[in-house]
Design an enzyme around this catalytic site. Structure first.
Site, short mmCIF file in Angstrom:
data_model
loop_
_atom_site.label_atom_id
_atom_site.label_comp_id
_atom_site.label_asym_id
_atom_site.label_seq_id
_atom_site.Cartn_x
_atom_site.Cartn_y
_atom_site.Cartn_z
N SER A 45 -7.01 2.58 27.60
CA SER A 45 -6.51 1.50 26.75
C SER A 45 -6.89 1.65 25.30
O SER A 45 -6.27 1.01 24.44
CB SER A 45 -7.03 0.16 27.29
OG SER A 45 -6.48 -0.09 28.57
N ILE A 46 -7.90 2.47 24.99
CA ILE A 46 -8.26 2.68 23.58
C ILE A 46 -7.09 3.27 22.81
O ILE A 46 -6.79 2.87 21.68
CB ILE A 46 -9.49 3.62 23.48
CG1 ILE A 46 -10.70 3.01 24.20
CG2 ILE A 46 -9.82 3.91 22.03
CD1 ILE A 46 -11.24 1.75 23.57
N ASP B 196 -3.93 2.88 23.49
CA ASP B 196 -2.89 1.87 23.34
C ASP B 196 -3.20 0.88 22.22
O ASP B 196 -2.29 0.31 21.61
CB ASP B 196 -2.69 1.11 24.65
CG ASP B 196 -1.98 1.95 25.70
OD1 ASP B 196 -1.40 2.98 25.32
OD2 ASP B 196 -2.01 1.58 26.89
N VAL B 197 -4.48 0.66 21.95
CA VAL B 197 -4.86 -0.22 20.84
C VAL B 197 -4.29 0.31 19.53
O VAL B 197 -3.88 -0.45 18.65
CB VAL B 197 -6.39 -0.37 20.75
CG1 VAL B 197 -6.80 -1.14 19.49
CG2 VAL B 197 -6.92 -1.09 21.99
N HIS B 198 -4.24 1.65 19.41
CA HIS B 198 -3.66 2.28 18.22
C HIS B 198 -2.13 2.32 18.31
O HIS B 198 -1.43 1.89 17.39
CB HIS B 198 -4.19 3.71 18.08
CG HIS B 198 -5.65 3.78 17.77
ND1 HIS B 198 -6.61 3.54 18.72
CD2 HIS B 198 -6.31 4.06 16.62
CE1 HIS B 198 -7.82 3.68 18.17
NE2 HIS B 198 -7.66 3.98 16.90
N ILE B 199 -1.61 2.85 19.42
CA ILE B 199 -0.17 3.06 19.55
C ILE B 199 0.60 1.75 19.45
O ILE B 199 1.68 1.68 18.84
CB ILE B 199 0.14 3.78 20.88
CG1 ILE B 199 -0.40 5.22 20.82
CG2 ILE B 199 1.64 3.78 21.15
CD1 ILE B 199 -0.20 5.99 22.10
N ASP C 186 -8.20 7.81 7.86
CA ASP C 186 -9.23 7.03 8.54
C ASP C 186 -10.53 7.80 8.67
O ASP C 186 -10.55 8.95 9.13
CB ASP C 186 -8.74 6.62 9.93
CG ASP C 186 -7.51 5.74 9.86
OD1 ASP C 186 -7.62 4.61 9.37
OD2 ASP C 186 -6.42 6.19 10.28
N ASP D 218 -7.46 13.60 5.47
CA ASP D 218 -7.09 12.61 6.47
C ASP D 218 -7.36 11.24 5.83
O ASP D 218 -7.98 11.17 4.77
CB ASP D 218 -7.93 12.82 7.73
CG ASP D 218 -7.61 11.84 8.82
OD1 ASP D 218 -6.45 11.42 8.92
OD2 ASP D 218 -8.52 11.46 9.58
#
Length: 453
Positions: free
Chosen positions: A158-159, A161-164, A55, A53
């Site tokens: 929302s965590i 969405d911070v990535h997406i 990250d 992987d």
């Protein structure tokens, strides 16, 4: 009538002296924080292909990243989900939570659960306030959480969405030195494997430009030469299960090409795809493949259960926890806690009132020591791996889905590429205590041995 109070306290003092005498011998056999630990016997001589992987496996991030994610998620709650603007006053506290917790969205509580699905009382929080044990027991009609109820704990937050939405990726790319911890050992690990003729591949959910910039920073501009296959935006864990999504090749400008993929070529970057097509195109099947990841479920579970790959978990918290476990204060506390527990178990047969008063004092001391043991790691939630005497839910999954685990990939540099990892034989509850005695030749890698080398 015998003086039971005097008898019990004499046994207590004897046990205390024996424990104090044992501590120095334990202190001479400290565990090495840079060791690799094994759940399942595995020889690296059988491994021909190494997968990674990205990250928190090939690259590690600074403390600034969690603050970035927290602030971005908080702003999304306000701007897109109509949360009150007053929550903007809350700042990220890096010392509050740990990994492996469960969040009940319906009841808005964060908690720690053990391997048997029991809540560790005293570790249930609503916001930053602990929920009283009585309220927890009333909410869950006890302290056990059934598996089907746990599956309803998680919501769309929302965590994600911070990535997406790419917020995190853009911020890191804009200030890579702030967020990425440069580690030349990552390149050293990859170079060592390449020098021994091992094939390597990368499967990550992160986007191409983000991975390229990070790998250039920690490995060098020629990083793709080290990998036989590179796959980005894989959408794990769906990558391991969905047979329908095809691979798409990306050109040097990051443009997606729509030609049908007949071969995964070295030096190229591919997007999405699925593991079944990956196996068909590469032929990399079974136990000759070892894949490393930091997420027990998304990275490792399906590979172990469905595809027979060997798996390695990267657990960064392991190094700091082992350093705490190597302190004399921790060793002394846990040794006495175990001894006192055994004393309580043995002496509970004395049912007279005088004896029961003594046993109640011991139980009070035991409770206080368990709380002290928890606070060594984290004041709110304790260790990532234990809930009092039981393994955590996280450790249960780690033991099930990872053949080996370690703090970082750099730990591989301490071992030969033909090294065999042997799990320690831990005593079952019905086995004789003698099974728990570890002969020196079967000890886990010890700190003083590593220092001698």
């Amino acid at each position: 009538a015998p003086d039971m109070k005097g008898y019990l306290w004499e046994r207590y003092r004897e046990a205390k002296r024996s424990t104090d005498e044992l501590v120095p011998s334990i202190m001479s056999n400290l565990l090495n924080p840079d060791a690799i630990f094994s759940n399942n016997e595995m020889s690296l001589s059988d491994i021909e292909i190494y997968g990674f992987d990205y990250d928190y496996t090939l690259v590690f991030y600074s403390k600034h990243l969690h603050t970035l994610i927290f602030n971005a998620a908080r702003d999304l709650l306000i701007n897109e989900h109509r949360y009150p603007a007053e929550i903007r006053k809350y700042e990220y506290d890096p010392n509050f939570a740990i990994r492996g917790l469960h969040y009940d969205v319906q009841r808005a509580v964060l908690m720690k659960i053990d391997a048997f699905h029991y809540i560790q009382l005293g570790t249930v929080y609503r916001g930053l306030s602990v929920v009283p044990d009585e309220e927890v027991i009333e909410m869950y009609e006890g302290s056990h959480v059934p598996l089907e109820q746990m599956s309803d704990f998680y919501g769309k937050d929302s965590i994600r969405d911070v990535h997406i939405k790419g917020i995190m990726y853009r911020a890191i790319e804009a200030d890579i030195e702030k967020y990425i911890c440069y580690a030349e050992q990552t390149r050293a690990v990859l170079a060592k494997l390449a020098d021994h003729g091992k094939k390597m591949f990368l499967i990550t959910n992160s986007p191409s430009s983000f991975v390229d910039k990070g790998m250039r920073y920690i490995v060098g501009k020629d990083w793709r030469d080290l990998f036989d296959v590179v796959i980005v935006q894989a959408e794990k864990p769906n990558f391991f299960n969905d047979k329908r999504r095809p691979f798409r090749k990306m050109n040097e400008k990051g443009v997606l090409l729509w030609d049908k993929i007949h071969k995964l070529q070295k030096g190229q970057i591919y997007k999405q795809g699925n593991l079944y097509e990956f196996l068909k195109l590469t032929g990399w099947r079974g136990s000759r493949v070892l894949y490393f990841g930091d997420h027990i479920y998304s990275d490792l579970a399906d590979l172990t259960l469905k595809h027979g790959w060997r798996t390695g978990a990267i657990i960064p918290e392991l190094r700091s926890e082992l350093r705490i476990m190597n302190t004399e204060q921790y060793i002394q506390t846990v040794a006495w806690l175990q001894t006192l527990t055994g004393l309580l178990e043995q002496m509970q047969v004395h049912r007279d009132a005088e004896s029961q008063l003594v046993l109640q004092e011991w139980k009070k001391e035991r409770k206080e020591m368990r709380e002290m043991t928890k606070s060594f790691f984290n004041a709110q939630f304790g260790s990532l791996f234990r809930t009092d005497q039981n393994p955590t839910y996280f450790l249960r999954r780690l033991s099930r889905f990872a053949d080996i685990y370690m703090a970082s990939l750099s730990c591989l540099l301490n071992y030969d590429v033909s090294h065999t990892f042997y799990p320690r034989r831990t005593p079952l509850q019905h086995e004789l205590p003698a099974w728990s005695e570890r002969p020196p030749t079967f000890r886990a890698p010890l700190l003083q041995e590593a220092q001698a080398k």
